[in-house]
Design an enzyme around this catalytic site. Structure first.
Site, PDB file in Angstrom:
ATOM      1  N   ASP A   1       5.748   2.787   2.302  1.00 22.40           N
ATOM      2  CA  ASP A   1       4.842   1.469   2.425  1.00 22.40           C
ATOM      3  C   ASP A   1       4.076   1.888   3.571  1.00 22.40           C
ATOM      4  O   ASP A   1       4.715   1.881   4.930  1.00 22.40           O
ATOM      5  CB  ASP A   1       5.932   0.414   2.846  1.00 22.40           C
ATOM      6  CG  ASP A   1       5.221  -1.002   3.160  1.00 22.40           C
ATOM      7  OD1 ASP A   1       3.792  -0.805   3.407  1.00 22.40           O
ATOM      8  OD2 ASP A   1       5.796  -2.176   3.123  1.00 22.40           O
ATOM      9  N   HIS A   2       2.818   1.955   3.450  1.00 13.36           N
ATOM     10  CA  HIS A   2       1.721   2.605   4.500  1.00 13.36           C
ATOM     11  C   HIS A   2       1.900   1.486   5.546  1.00 13.36           C
ATOM     12  O   HIS A   2       1.240   1.657   6.749  1.00 13.36           O
ATOM     13  CB  HIS A   2       0.780   2.921   3.843  1.00 13.36           C
ATOM     14  CG  HIS A   2      -0.130   4.011   4.711  1.00 13.36           C
ATOM     15  ND1 HIS A   2       0.213   4.432   5.920  1.00 13.36           N
ATOM     16  CD2 HIS A   2      -1.149   4.702   4.492  1.00 13.36           C
ATOM     17  CE1 HIS A   2      -0.496   5.220   6.189  1.00 13.36           C
ATOM     18  NE2 HIS A   2      -1.513   5.406   5.391  1.00 13.36           N
ATOM     19  N   ARG A   3       2.309   0.358   5.409  1.00  9.85           N
ATOM     20  CA  ARG A   3       1.954  -0.792   6.623  1.00  9.85           C
ATOM     21  C   ARG A   3       3.270  -0.552   7.554  1.00  9.85           C
ATOM     22  O   ARG A   3       3.129  -0.930   8.768  1.00  9.85           O
ATOM     23  CB  ARG A   3       2.309  -2.268   5.873  1.00  9.85           C
ATOM     24  CG  ARG A   3       1.328  -2.697   4.938  1.00  9.85           C
ATOM     25  CD  ARG A   3       1.982  -3.976   4.293  1.00  9.85           C
ATOM     26  NE  ARG A   3       3.111  -3.944   3.767  1.00  9.85           N
ATOM     27  CZ  ARG A   3       4.126  -4.691   3.326  1.00  9.85           C
ATOM     28  NH1 ARG A   3       3.574  -6.022   3.217  1.00  9.85           N
ATOM     29  NH2 ARG A   3       5.061  -4.632   2.573  1.00  9.85           N
TER      30      ARG A   3
ATOM     31  N   PRO B   1       0.752  -1.100   0.154  1.00  9.55           N
ATOM     32  CA  PRO B   1      -0.135  -0.162   0.180  1.00  9.55           C
ATOM     33  C   PRO B   1       0.886   1.178  -0.086  1.00  9.55           C
ATOM     34  O   PRO B   1       1.537   1.486   1.097  1.00  9.55           O
ATOM     35  CB  PRO B   1      -0.714  -0.257   1.279  1.00  9.55           C
ATOM     36  CG  PRO B   1       0.228  -0.923   2.019  1.00  9.55           C
ATOM     37  CD  PRO B   1       0.972  -1.729   1.405  1.00  9.55           C
TER      38      PRO B   1
END
Ligand code: CAO
Length: 442
Positions: free
Chosen positions: A414-416, A238
């Site tokens: 990386d939005h994680r 994401p």
């Protein structure tokens, strides 16, 4: 007059005792120049060894399961004429040529550097774009073990394919190749197999000739590998991109001063070197940017070293050499190393090791133009910094509009791993370091 030519293992980087996983010639065979005669494999990459001479194979000195190093004699070939290609030696020549290097866009975005006359690393085991578990969409096997190299098995695993289901390998003796895995996936997807769950519909094929004249160009290996890895990142991570602007008016004045003091033979400092310095200072402040997710997605692996990947535009495509331990180097040292590595990249001379171990990547298009873009993370890194062209702009100082040189910056993360607020704080830190580079001393 016929001549006996030795074909030896060329310079394959700093690796020795590499496994021979396939030998595809025997005495009496006729080989063409560049024909693959053997395959080597390390835990990082597979390499096709091409014939560096055309002719009839006289004797073969290696077999599957052997271990070889640079200079090991592979075969002798009887040729009518001597072929002056690298990688071959007539009996009085002593050193095989430099190899070709191949890698993936970094630890993921695969990139390959291809020199036709040199041995080709055909695939890398550098992990793909994602740290997440492979998809489990494709069916499980029951049959006997498939005939494939470890690298192809890894490739299949990364794509969630049970290799034992792939039948009819197109390699020698039915060996399953990467292309067979790709065909298997295409076939499974196009059949709309119920076992694949929600698959991504393929782009329909179009016959463009119905609209006008066309020409087909083969993609370079770098382009193909980069494309594969970028697609994997795009599908698995994401990604969020955040844009910022840094006022580099004073930084540029300082840069001009130090460059004016340099002799013609000294490497000039570009703004990118200060951007690297600012990035490292910000990574120290925000260690989650110098990290990778563990493969099970349960842990963040924080890195205590600072290796920066720099995307370099080359005639063959994008490659990402890595500048190592940049935190321990001066501005001048970094400038010199960047000049050396980018020159090597453009000459197609990077080795796989030159492109490994990056913590974060910078993609700088500032020498070309642009106002903003959305670079794709070089996973398993968690962020990439984009840079476009600095521009004089009227900036309000509370009283007047004043001309300031503004540098557009983009961060994709990386939005994680990175929250939106962390991304914004990270970029504010970089902006502040570039706005007043004395802060880098603190
Ligand atoms: N704003 C204004 N000018 C800039 C600039 C910026 N952001 N960045 C560079 N410039 C200027 C430099 O100062 C230099 O000017 P002079 O010739 O007057 O000194 C000129 O542009 C050329 O710089 P450069 O590109 O040679 O050097 P660099 O250190 O800035 O970059 C490198 C080196 C290797 C990153 C670059 O050459 C390159 O290959 N960039 C392309 C990367 C790429 O393709 N990215 C896309 C990847 S997809 O994600």
């Amino acid at each position: 007059m016929s001549a006996l030519i030795e074909i030896k293992v060329p310079d394959i980087g700093n690796v020795t005792d590499v496994d021979v996983v396939d030998v595809s010639i025997k005495p009496g065979d006729i080989v063409a120049l560049d024909q693959t005669i053997a395959m080597l494999e390390t835990d990082k990459a597979s390499m096709d060894l091409p014939a560096t001479a055309a002719g009839t194979v006289n004797e073969v000195f290696i077999k599957t399961g052997d271990k070889v190093s640079e200079g090991t004699l592979i075969a002798t070939v009887t040729a009518a004429t001597m072929v002056a290609a690298s990688g071959q030696t007539s009996l009085d020549q002593e050193k095989p040529p430099a190899p070709e290097a191949v890698t993936a866009q970094a630890e993921n975005t695969a990139q390959a550097i291809k020199l036709p006359e040199q041995p080709k690393a055909v695939e890398t085991a550098q992990p793909p774009a994602t740290q997440s578990s492979p998809p489990e969409a494709l069916p499980a096997s029951k049959g006997s073990p498939a005939h494939a190299t470890p690298a192809v098995r890894l490739f299949a695993r990364e794509l969630g394919v049970d290799i034992n289901l792939v039948t009819g390998g197109s390699g020698r003796k039915g060996r399953i190749l990467k292309d067979d895995i790709k065909h298997y996936i295409k076939k499974t997807l196009s059949q709309g197999s119920s076992q694949t769950g929600g698959s991504i519909p393929p782009i329909p094929a179009v016959d463009f000739t119905q609209f006008g004249e066309i020409e087909e160009l083969k993609l370079s290996k770098i382009k193909k590998m980069t494309g594969q890895n970028l697609s994997r990142v795009w599908l698995n991570l994401p990604l969020v991109t955040y844009h910022e602007e840094a006022d580099i008016t004073e930084m540029e004045a300082f840069r001009s001063t130090i460059n004016a003091e340099k002799t013609n033979s000294e490497v000039k400092i570009t703004g990118l070197i200060f951007i690297i310095k600012a990035l490292i200072a910000a990574m120290r402040q925000f260690p989650q940017f110098n990290a990778s997710l563990s493969p099970d997605g349960e842990k963040l692996i924080l890195k205590k070293y600072f290796n920066i990947g720099i995307a370099v535009d080359t005639p063959n495509g994008l490659v990402v050499p890595v500048l190592r331990d940049v935190d321990k180097k001066s501005v001048n040292q970094i400038a010199l190393e960047l000049a050396e590595k980018s020159e090597k990249a453009r000459a197609g001379k990077l080795m796989p090791g030159d492109m490994q171990g990056g913590c974060i990547t910078i993609s700088s298009l500032g020498g070309i133009g642009g106002t903003a873009f959305t670079p794709i993370v070089n996973a398993p890194e968690v962020a990439i910094l984009g840079v476009t062209r600095a521009k004089m702009q009227p900036v309000w100082n509370g009283k007047d509009f004043v001309p300031r040189l503004m540098l557009p910056l983009d961060i994709t993360y990386d939005h994680r791993v990175i929250d939106g607020a962390e991304g914004a704080r990270f970029m504010t830190a970089i902006k502040n370091y570039l706005g007043d580079i004395r802060r880098l001393l603190l």
